[in-house]
Scaffold this motif. Structure first.
Motif, mmCIF file in Angstrom:
data_model
loop_
_atom_site.group_PDB
_atom_site.id
_atom_site.type_symbol
_atom_site.label_atom_id
_atom_site.label_comp_id
_atom_site.label_asym_id
_atom_site.label_seq_id
_atom_site.Cartn_x
_atom_site.Cartn_y
_atom_site.Cartn_z
ATOM 1 N N PRO A 13 -2.022 -2.419 -4.898
ATOM 2 C CA PRO A 13 -3.073 -2.278 -3.875
ATOM 3 C C PRO A 13 -2.878 -1.074 -2.959
ATOM 4 C CG PRO A 13 -1.616 -4.130 -3.367
ATOM 5 C CD PRO A 13 -1.235 -3.644 -4.730
ATOM 6 N N GLN A 41 7.982 -0.190 -6.668
ATOM 7 C CA GLN A 41 7.863 -1.665 -6.589
ATOM 8 C C GLN A 41 7.042 -2.183 -7.770
ATOM 9 O OE1 GLN A 41 6.511 -3.286 -2.792
ATOM 10 N NE2 GLN A 41 5.975 -5.239 -3.721
ATOM 11 N N HIS A 42 5.930 -1.517 -8.064
ATOM 12 C CA HIS A 42 5.203 -1.779 -9.313
ATOM 13 C C HIS A 42 5.460 -0.615 -10.256
ATOM 14 C CE1 HIS A 42 2.163 -4.924 -7.579
ATOM 15 N NE2 HIS A 42 3.402 -5.370 -7.671
ATOM 16 N N TYR A 43 5.640 -0.918 -11.525
ATOM 17 C CA TYR A 43 6.146 0.089 -12.469
ATOM 18 C C TYR A 43 5.458 0.034 -13.833
ATOM 19 C CZ TYR A 43 8.538 -4.291 -13.020
ATOM 20 O OH TYR A 43 8.780 -5.629 -13.131
ATOM 21 N N ASP A 44 4.823 -1.093 -14.200
ATOM 22 C CA ASP A 44 4.118 -1.144 -15.487
ATOM 23 C C ASP A 44 2.988 -0.114 -15.486
ATOM 24 O OD1 ASP A 44 5.633 -3.256 -16.306
ATOM 25 O OD2 ASP A 44 4.079 -4.785 -16.066
ATOM 26 N N MET A 47 -0.061 -1.384 -13.848
ATOM 27 C CA MET A 47 0.066 -1.702 -12.426
ATOM 28 C C MET A 47 0.229 -0.432 -11.575
ATOM 29 S SD MET A 47 -0.147 -4.947 -12.340
ATOM 30 C CE MET A 47 0.427 -5.485 -10.736
ATOM 31 N N SER A 68 11.364 -4.787 -9.676
ATOM 32 C CA SER A 68 11.208 -6.147 -9.134
ATOM 33 C C SER A 68 12.549 -6.738 -8.717
ATOM 34 C CB SER A 68 10.591 -7.059 -10.192
ATOM 35 O OG SER A 68 9.348 -6.560 -10.599
ATOM 36 N N HIS A 71 12.641 -10.912 -2.442
ATOM 37 C CA HIS A 71 12.148 -10.164 -1.279
ATOM 38 C C HIS A 71 13.257 -9.401 -0.578
ATOM 39 C CE1 HIS A 71 7.955 -11.327 -1.051
ATOM 40 N NE2 HIS A 71 8.355 -12.440 -1.628
ATOM 41 N N VAL A 100 2.575 -4.525 1.671
ATOM 42 C CA VAL A 100 3.546 -4.945 0.646
ATOM 43 C C VAL A 100 4.975 -4.697 1.132
ATOM 44 C CG1 VAL A 100 1.853 -4.558 -1.193
ATOM 45 C CG2 VAL A 100 3.475 -2.747 -0.626
ATOM 46 N N ASN A 101 5.945 -5.135 0.352
ATOM 47 C CA ASN A 101 7.339 -4.979 0.790
ATOM 48 C C ASN A 101 7.710 -3.516 1.030
ATOM 49 O OD1 ASN A 101 7.762 -7.716 0.817
ATOM 50 N ND2 ASN A 101 8.775 -7.797 -1.188
ATOM 51 N N GLU A 133 3.115 -11.136 3.048
ATOM 52 C CA GLU A 133 2.350 -9.988 3.564
ATOM 53 C C GLU A 133 2.153 -10.087 5.077
ATOM 54 O OE1 GLU A 133 1.401 -11.917 1.067
ATOM 55 O OE2 GLU A 133 1.417 -10.601 -0.689
ATOM 56 N N HIS A 208 -3.021 -14.152 -8.043
ATOM 57 C CA HIS A 208 -1.611 -13.763 -8.173
ATOM 58 C C HIS A 208 -0.741 -14.181 -6.988
ATOM 59 C CE1 HIS A 208 -3.013 -10.554 -5.549
ATOM 60 N NE2 HIS A 208 -1.752 -10.371 -5.211
ATOM 61 N N HIS A 240 -2.429 -10.811 -13.799
ATOM 62 C CA HIS A 240 -1.335 -10.126 -13.104
ATOM 63 C C HIS A 240 -0.010 -10.536 -13.774
ATOM 64 C CE1 HIS A 240 1.518 -9.344 -9.824
ATOM 65 N NE2 HIS A 240 0.596 -8.591 -9.258
ATOM 66 N N PRO A 241 0.959 -9.609 -13.893
ATOM 67 C CA PRO A 241 2.215 -9.964 -14.585
ATOM 68 C C PRO A 241 2.912 -11.196 -13.991
ATOM 69 C CG PRO A 241 2.323 -7.728 -13.660
ATOM 70 C CD PRO A 241 0.918 -8.194 -13.507
ATOM 71 N N ARG A 242 2.838 -11.339 -12.641
ATOM 72 C CA ARG A 242 3.461 -12.515 -12.022
ATOM 73 C C ARG A 242 2.800 -13.798 -12.551
ATOM 74 N NH1 ARG A 242 5.662 -14.565 -7.328
ATOM 75 N NH2 ARG A 242 5.880 -12.616 -6.237
ATOM 76 N N LYS A 245 3.671 -14.595 -16.141
ATOM 77 C CA LYS A 245 5.031 -15.150 -16.205
ATOM 78 C C LYS A 245 5.031 -16.633 -15.799
ATOM 79 C CE LYS A 245 8.644 -13.581 -13.531
ATOM 80 N NZ LYS A 245 9.363 -12.523 -12.810
HETATM 81 C C1 UD1 Z 1 2.814 -7.542 -4.611
HETATM 82 C C2 UD1 Z 1 2.586 -7.650 -3.108
HETATM 83 C C3 UD1 Z 1 1.252 -8.331 -2.821
HETATM 84 C C4 UD1 Z 1 0.131 -7.647 -3.569
HETATM 85 C C5 UD1 Z 1 0.469 -7.582 -5.041
HETATM 86 C C6 UD1 Z 1 -0.595 -6.870 -5.812
HETATM 87 C C7 UD1 Z 1 4.609 -7.980 -1.725
HETATM 88 C C8 UD1 Z 1 5.350 -8.967 -0.942
HETATM 89 N N1 UD1 Z 1 3.617 -8.479 -2.477
HETATM 90 O O1 UD1 Z 1 2.928 -8.847 -5.135
HETATM 91 O O2 UD1 Z 1 0.986 -8.247 -1.443
HETATM 92 O O3 UD1 Z 1 -1.064 -8.362 -3.371
HETATM 93 O O4 UD1 Z 1 1.711 -6.880 -5.190
HETATM 94 O O5 UD1 Z 1 -0.286 -6.781 -7.160
HETATM 95 O O6 UD1 Z 1 4.881 -6.815 -1.657
HETATM 96 N N2 UD1 Z 1 5.876 -7.312 -12.306
HETATM 97 C C9 UD1 Z 1 5.738 -6.720 -13.521
HETATM 98 N N3 UD1 Z 1 5.370 -5.398 -13.544
HETATM 99 C C10 UD1 Z 1 5.116 -4.682 -12.433
HETATM 100 C C11 UD1 Z 1 5.273 -5.312 -11.188
HETATM 101 C C12 UD1 Z 1 5.638 -6.629 -11.136
HETATM 102 O O7 UD1 Z 1 5.950 -7.313 -14.571
HETATM 103 O O8 UD1 Z 1 4.774 -3.493 -12.525
HETATM 104 C C13 UD1 Z 1 6.233 -8.740 -12.258
HETATM 105 C C14 UD1 Z 1 7.685 -8.977 -12.079
HETATM 106 O O9 UD1 Z 1 8.038 -10.049 -12.874
HETATM 107 C C15 UD1 Z 1 7.817 -9.379 -10.629
HETATM 108 C C16 UD1 Z 1 6.482 -10.031 -10.339
HETATM 109 O O10 UD1 Z 1 5.554 -9.360 -11.187
HETATM 110 O O11 UD1 Z 1 8.867 -10.225 -10.414
HETATM 111 C C17 UD1 Z 1 6.037 -9.917 -8.915
HETATM 112 O O12 UD1 Z 1 6.046 -8.550 -8.486
HETATM 113 P P1 UD1 Z 1 6.277 -8.193 -6.910
HETATM 114 O O13 UD1 Z 1 6.118 -6.729 -6.723
HETATM 115 O O14 UD1 Z 1 7.496 -8.842 -6.437
HETATM 116 O O15 UD1 Z 1 5.116 -8.957 -6.187
HETATM 117 P P2 UD1 Z 1 3.582 -9.131 -6.549
HETATM 118 O O16 UD1 Z 1 3.334 -10.542 -6.868
HETATM 119 O O17 UD1 Z 1 3.137 -8.107 -7.542
#
Ligand code: UD1
Length: 366
Positions: A13, A41-44, A47, A68, A71, A100-101, A133, A208, A240-242, A245
């Motif tokens: 976002p 923080q996001h890498y795919d 994403m 990932s 927190h 986000v973090n 958040e 998500h 969403h990947p989360r 999973k």
């Molecule tokens: C984060 C933000 C959230 C935002 C969301 C949008 C925080 C606290 N949360 O949540 O506010 O709405 O992003 O997407 O910062 N993963 C992948 N590939 C990626 C990224 C994440 O597979 O590129 C998976 C991992 O298993 C990871 C899980 O998604 O453990 C969660 O990712 P994380 O960045 O911790 O939080 P989001 O749920 O994505």
């Protein structure tokens, strides 16, 4: 002397918020040297990289490759890596966006090194501290020297927390700059043909939030909702990947797959996703940004949450807060399908000029 600015992004976002700022700063390149920092923080690809491509954001100058983690660990790893580059580059201002973090981690590093912080999308409050958040928003605002606010409720929230009004600038919604800027490209997207969809004959869902998808009980409630909704309309659900999973972990994949009118697809890039939303009958979501985008696109939005930090989308947009309450959701869907959903009204300063206002304020005051 040019002012050196770090513009920080880390998660999906964030990318639609930095794109117009990058463009605007580029216009003032004789005054600013802007370095784009991506925390990783996001890498795919879906994403992150696809948003850079879709929105013509240049490659990051600094990539921290955090990935990932829990927190505490994710925030700490960003802080450690970010502090090193800040000490080396000595920027005059660190600009963070959203909640986000990465937003909090980088503002904390900046504040401790006495470097000015600008927070874009300041002041939003859900008043629900169970949301990570909300913690990120409150603390980032407390540490910021510039608070750029997207809707008027934010100005009041900041005032109520005793933060000096001098730091607060109501500038509008920078994410809507992106939406309006790319409208022609969005129109041209062929995602409906690719997915065999007919305009207005489907709804889009995105979920998500940990509060919705992380535990078995809430996932079961979501499943029950989907079972009911798919009786009246097809659902397209970019996963969403989360969420993917969690659906696997809690052994719901077979059940979700068995719902005939539910199509689970990979996450989409910006242009295709917005086209999908724009042509949909309505949206079901727990995202913050999508509540705002549907308001501008005038597409009804059912938000699967108990609260929103974006109340303007309820009063002047198309948003309904429905929680995970099945009866409430069905009632609202009936209203929408009968053509009686509320329509958007004026959204103050969501006009495509927000980045311009932000950069002007920085130019005049830094
Ligand atoms: C984060 C933000 C959230 C935002 C969301 C949008 C925080 C606290 N949360 O949540 O506010 O709405 O992003 O997407 O910062 N993963 C992948 N590939 C990626 C990224 C994440 O597979 O590129 C998976 C991992 O298993 C990871 C899980 O998604 O453990 C969660 O990712 P994380 O960045 O911790 O939080 P989001 O749920 O994505």
């Amino acid at each position: 002397m040019k002012k050196k600015i770090f513009l920080v992004a880390g998660a999906r976002p964030n990318f639609m918020k930095i794109a117009p700022l990058m463009r605007q700063f580029k216009k003032g390149k004789d005054k600013f040297q802007v370095l784009l920092v991506h925390t990783g923080q996001h890498y795919d690809y879906e994403m992150s990289k696809i948003f850079f491509k879709n929105l013509h954001i240049p490659d990051p100058d600094i990539y921290l490759q955090i990935g990932s983690a829990s927190h505490a660990l994710q925030t700490a790893k960003i802080m450690i890596a970010f502090e090193k580059v800040v000490l080396k580059e000595k920027p005059d201002l660190i600009m963070v966006v959203g909640d986000v973090n990465s937003t909090l981690a980088c503002s904390l590093v900046a504040a401790k090194l006495n470097i000015k912080v600008a927070h874009v999308e300041a002041g939003l409050r859900s008043f629900d501290l169970r949301m990570p958040e909300e913690v990120n928003r409150m603390l980032t605002d407390k540490l910021s020297d510039y608070l750029f606010v997207s809707e008027e409720s934010g100005v009041k929230n900041i005032k109520d927390e005793g933060i000096s009004a001098k730091k607060v600038h109501f500038v509008g919604n920078v994410m809507i700059d992106t939406l309006l800027y790319y409208m022609n490209a969005i129109e041209k997207s062929t995602i409906l043909e690719e997915k065999n969809l007919i305009s207005k004959k489907y709804c889009v869902m995105t979920l998500h939030r940990p509060g919705n998808v992380d535990c078995k009980k809430t996932l079961a409630q979501i499943y029950a909702i989907l079972k009911e909704v798919t009786k009246s309309i097809a659902i397209v659900y970019p996963l969403h990947p989360r969420t993917k999973k969690m659906i696997k972990k809690h052994t719901f994949l077979k059940k979700f797959n068995a719902l005939k009118n539910l199509s689970m697809i990979a996450p989409l890039g910006y242009i295709n996703f917005i086209k999908l939303v724009k042509e949909s009958h309505f949206v079901i979501t727990d995202s913050g940004g999508i509540q705002e985008e549907t308001a501008v696109l005038n597409i009804p939005c059912l938000t699967i949450r108990e609260n929103t930090e974006r109340p303007i989308t309820l009063t002047n947009g198309t948003n309904y807060l429905v929680g995970r309450n099945r009866e409430q959701i069905i009632k609202k869907i009936k209203l929408i399908l009968s053509g009686k959903a509320k329509k958007s009204k004026h959204l103050n300063l969501w006009d495509g000029m927000t980045a311009k206002r932000i950069v002007k304020i920085i130019e005049q005051t830094i």
